[in-house]
Design a protein around this motif. Structure first.
Motif, short mmCIF file in Angstrom:
data_model
loop_
_atom_site.label_atom_id
_atom_site.label_comp_id
_atom_site.label_asym_id
_atom_site.label_seq_id
_atom_site.Cartn_x
_atom_site.Cartn_y
_atom_site.Cartn_z
N LYS A 26 2.65 17.60 -3.93
CA LYS A 26 3.67 16.56 -3.79
C LYS A 26 3.15 15.47 -2.85
O LYS A 26 2.46 15.76 -1.88
CB LYS A 26 4.97 17.13 -3.24
N LEU A 27 3.52 14.22 -3.14
CA LEU A 27 3.23 13.11 -2.24
C LEU A 27 4.43 12.92 -1.32
O LEU A 27 5.57 12.85 -1.79
CB LEU A 27 2.98 11.82 -3.03
N LYS A 28 4.17 12.89 0.00
CA LYS A 28 5.26 12.74 0.96
C LYS A 28 4.89 11.72 2.01
O LYS A 28 3.71 11.49 2.31
CB LYS A 28 5.56 14.09 1.63
N SER A 29 5.91 11.11 2.60
CA SER A 29 5.69 10.14 3.68
C SER A 29 6.86 10.20 4.65
O SER A 29 7.89 10.82 4.37
CB SER A 29 5.52 8.73 3.11
N VAL A 32 7.84 14.59 7.59
CA VAL A 32 7.65 15.68 6.65
C VAL A 32 7.92 16.99 7.38
O VAL A 32 7.26 17.32 8.37
CB VAL A 32 6.21 15.69 6.09
N THR A 62 4.14 10.86 9.16
CA THR A 62 3.07 10.13 8.48
C THR A 62 3.32 8.62 8.52
O THR A 62 2.49 7.86 8.00
CB THR A 62 2.95 10.56 7.02
N GLN A 66 1.32 7.79 2.68
CA GLN A 66 1.61 8.89 1.78
C GLN A 66 0.50 9.93 1.87
O GLN A 66 -0.68 9.59 1.76
CB GLN A 66 1.71 8.40 0.33
N VAL A 69 0.54 16.93 -0.34
CA VAL A 69 0.82 18.24 0.25
C VAL A 69 0.64 19.31 -0.83
O VAL A 69 1.33 19.28 -1.86
CB VAL A 69 2.25 18.30 0.83
N TYR A 92 -0.78 25.56 3.81
CA TYR A 92 -0.81 24.25 3.16
C TYR A 92 -2.17 23.58 3.32
O TYR A 92 -2.94 23.90 4.23
CB TYR A 92 0.24 23.31 3.78
#
Length: 223
Positions: A26-29, A32, A62, A66, A69, A92
């Motif tokens: 997954k892309l996260k910003s 998190v 972050t 982005q 994860v 992770y």
């Protein structure tokens, strides 16, 4: 990119088909929040008084960047009972491929009494910190068996082993209440800042320029 590499290169290195391989990516910003769901569920079964815990072990900021994860534990567990099995694995992998800030991090989480995180004469003689470090190293090593995956990992200019831990003796809400002297004192005693010598530390590990970083909840790790 790491999603495709894990799906194809790792199983291919061991002569396995990749058709049914899944990569939870997954892309996260922003902020998190991460947890070890299995460990949290087991903790609540043993400690019903912690019902209502937010189950967060690590918070990463972050900002606007982005990051990718990967739930590495779920990924590598697919290969149990095969030639690609890895018994020790971290939780992770984080990958940041943005221009000017290329960074990869292997991450392991725990929720524990502080005496078990430090070296001790009890259940974990080397401490859970050492166990987490070992799991991150072994996770790297199993991937680096493939030459292309190794190149992908070691060419990141910033490489981190990130150990996020939470002390389950710390109350969910340690904010003192006005007029309650006993609660005020208990909250002060149990806050992370007064129970730990340092909330994060950084040392060189491995031959590939990785840094080890420890972050104790609720300290936020600045990506």
């Amino acid at each position: 990119m790491i999603e495709e590499l894990l799906k194809i290169l790792y199983p291919a290195h061991h002569g396995l088909a990749s058709d049914n391989v899944r990569v939870d990516y997954k892309l996260k910003s922003g902020l998190v929040e991460l947890s070890d769901a299995k460990a949290c569920d087991e903790c609540l079964q043993r400690r019903p008084e912690r019902n209502g815990c937010n189950k967060i072990n690590l918070i990463i900021n972050t900002s606007a960047t982005q990051i990718g994860v990967v739930d590495f534990e779920a990924y590598i567990k697919q290969f149990d009972n095969t030639v690609a099995e890895a018994k020790d694995k971290c939780d992770y992998i984080f990958v940041d491929g943005t221009a000017g800030h290329r960074k990869i991090a292997f991450c392991d989480l725990t929720c524990s009494k502080e005496k078990y995180v430090e070296p001790n004469d009890g259940l974990y003689k080397l401490g859970k910190r050492a166990k987490a470090m070992s799991q991150m190293e072994k996770s790297m090593e199993c991937l680096m068996q493939n030459p292309l995956l190794k190149v992908f990992i070691v060419t990141f200019p910033e490489k981190v082993c990130l150990f996020g831990w939470r002390d389950y003796d710390v109350p969910e809400n340690s904010t003192p209440k006005r007029g309650n002297a006993l609660r005020n004192m208990q909250a002060f005693i149990k806050t992370p800042s007064s129970k730990s010598k340092t909330l994060s530390t950084q040392v060189k590990v491995l031959d590939h320029g990785f840094n080890f970083v420890q972050v104790k909840y609720p300290t936020v790790y600045q990506w």
